[in-house]
Motif scaffolding. Structure first.
Motif, mmCIF file in Angstrom:
data_model
loop_
_atom_site.group_PDB
_atom_site.id
_atom_site.type_symbol
_atom_site.label_atom_id
_atom_site.label_comp_id
_atom_site.label_asym_id
_atom_site.label_seq_id
_atom_site.Cartn_x
_atom_site.Cartn_y
_atom_site.Cartn_z
ATOM 1 N N VAL A 27 2.726 0.697 3.403
ATOM 2 C CA VAL A 27 2.943 -0.723 3.712
ATOM 3 C C VAL A 27 3.905 -1.269 2.664
ATOM 4 N N ASP A 40 -4.374 8.957 5.889
ATOM 5 C CA ASP A 40 -5.758 8.476 5.980
ATOM 6 C C ASP A 40 -6.765 9.621 6.029
ATOM 7 N N HIS A 45 0.553 7.143 1.805
ATOM 8 C CA HIS A 45 -0.707 7.888 1.793
ATOM 9 C C HIS A 45 -0.980 8.429 3.189
ATOM 10 N N TYR A 89 0.883 -1.167 0.000
ATOM 11 C CA TYR A 89 0.000 0.000 0.000
ATOM 12 C C TYR A 89 0.916 1.210 0.000
ATOM 13 N N TYR A 134 -2.116 -6.438 14.128
ATOM 14 C CA TYR A 134 -1.489 -7.380 13.196
ATOM 15 C C TYR A 134 -1.811 -8.811 13.605
ATOM 16 N N HIS A 139 2.014 7.324 5.667
ATOM 17 C CA HIS A 139 2.500 5.984 5.991
ATOM 18 C C HIS A 139 2.383 5.099 4.767
ATOM 19 N N ILE A 196 -4.431 -0.335 14.073
ATOM 20 C CA ILE A 196 -4.130 -1.569 13.332
ATOM 21 C C ILE A 196 -3.717 -2.653 14.320
ATOM 22 N N ARG A 203 -0.425 -11.333 4.369
ATOM 23 C CA ARG A 203 -0.330 -10.466 5.556
ATOM 24 C C ARG A 203 -1.739 -10.133 6.035
HETATM 25 C C1 OGA Z 1 -4.632 1.568 5.771
HETATM 26 C C2 OGA Z 1 -3.231 1.336 6.178
HETATM 27 C C3 OGA Z 1 -1.576 -0.024 7.317
HETATM 28 C C4 OGA Z 1 -1.218 -1.438 7.641
HETATM 29 O O1 OGA Z 1 -5.401 0.577 5.685
HETATM 30 O O2 OGA Z 1 -4.990 2.735 5.529
HETATM 31 O O3 OGA Z 1 -2.461 2.240 6.045
HETATM 32 O O4 OGA Z 1 -0.160 -1.636 8.284
HETATM 33 N N1 OGA Z 1 -2.862 0.147 6.728
HETATM 34 O O5 OGA Z 1 -1.937 -2.348 7.244
#
Ligand code: OGA
Ligand code: NI
Length: 216
Positions: free
Chosen positions: A196, A134, A132, A129, A149, A194, A147, A203
């Motif tokens: 990815v 948010d 960008h 990703y 994980y 940020h 987030i 993932r």
């Molecule tokens: C998003 C994003 C980050 C991630 O969904 O906007 O930046 O670590 N996700 O999955």
């Protein structure tokens, strides 16, 4: 299918000390990282839940941008997502936990948070990703991004790290977060660019936003 009657609680509650630490971190830096909020059994349970939804064909390609301009631009973003429109059944614990978090942040920072928007996400091998933000200065109602994980077996070399850029200088990297199972990240949606990085293994995440109710 995962064991019905034996579904794990979502994760530990944050205690007073952890909450204080979170508020201090957010105040000072705008972001907070907790490296083992969920234990490995919970991470596996949720990953399995995501896999079950996926096997029932419930995931869709993520879209970018506002409703009228939405596009599935795989160069920018190539994950598959499943929106949680309500917190019922197994996901009730997610809603309860997030409601607590949201109440704490609301009180501490006097913010008008009144809606939780969230989705499970799968980044297939090779997905990423691009950089960008948010919530680009007030264009959306997202106040905080969170987030979780859900990768119990993540190892260095698997990729898919989350890169955060400095709010003062969006060219400068301030940290790189490994998407290890159990890690939780919270950051101000309006401050951080940020990204990815490309993942070399599938993932899994549970991602969302604490926001003002109104839709843009
Ligand atoms: C998003 C994003 C980050 C991630 O969904 O906007 O930046 O670590 N996700 O999955
Ligand atoms: Ni984002």
């Amino acid at each position: 299918m995962s064991a019905q009657g034996n579904w794990p609680q979502f994760c530990q509650k944050l205690n007073e000390h952890q909450l204080l630490e979170m508020m201090e971190q957010i105040e000072e830096t705008g972001f907070y990282i907790h490296k083992n909020l969920l234990d490995n059994d919970h991470v596996k349970g949720w990953q399995q839940h995501v896999n079950t939804l996926n096997s029932m064909d419930q995931f869709k390609s993520a879209k970018i941008g506002k409703k009228e301009f939405e596009s599935t631009e795989t160069q920018i973003r190539s994950d598959q997502i499943y929106w949680l429109h309500e917190f019922t059944g197994k996901t009730r614990v997610l809603g309860d936990w997030l409601q607590n978090l949201s109440d704490e942040l609301k009180t501490h920072f006097r913010l008008p948070i009144d809606f939780i928007e969230s989705h499970f996400s799968i980044y297939p091998e090779g997905a990423r990703y691009q950089k960008h933000i948010d919530n680009a200065s007030g264009q959306s109602h997202r106040l905080f991004t969170f987030i979780f994980y859900l990768n119990p077996d993540w190892q260095p070399g698997h990729g898919g790290e989350l890169v955060l850029y400095s709010p003062e200088n969006p060219e400068r990297i301030i940290c790189q977060i490994e998407p290890k199972g159990g890690t939780f990240v919270l950051f101000r949606s309006d401050l951080f660019y940020h990204e990815v990085l490309l993942t070399r293994v599938p993932r899994y995440t549970y991602t969302g936003w604490l926001r003002r109710n109104a839709r843009v």
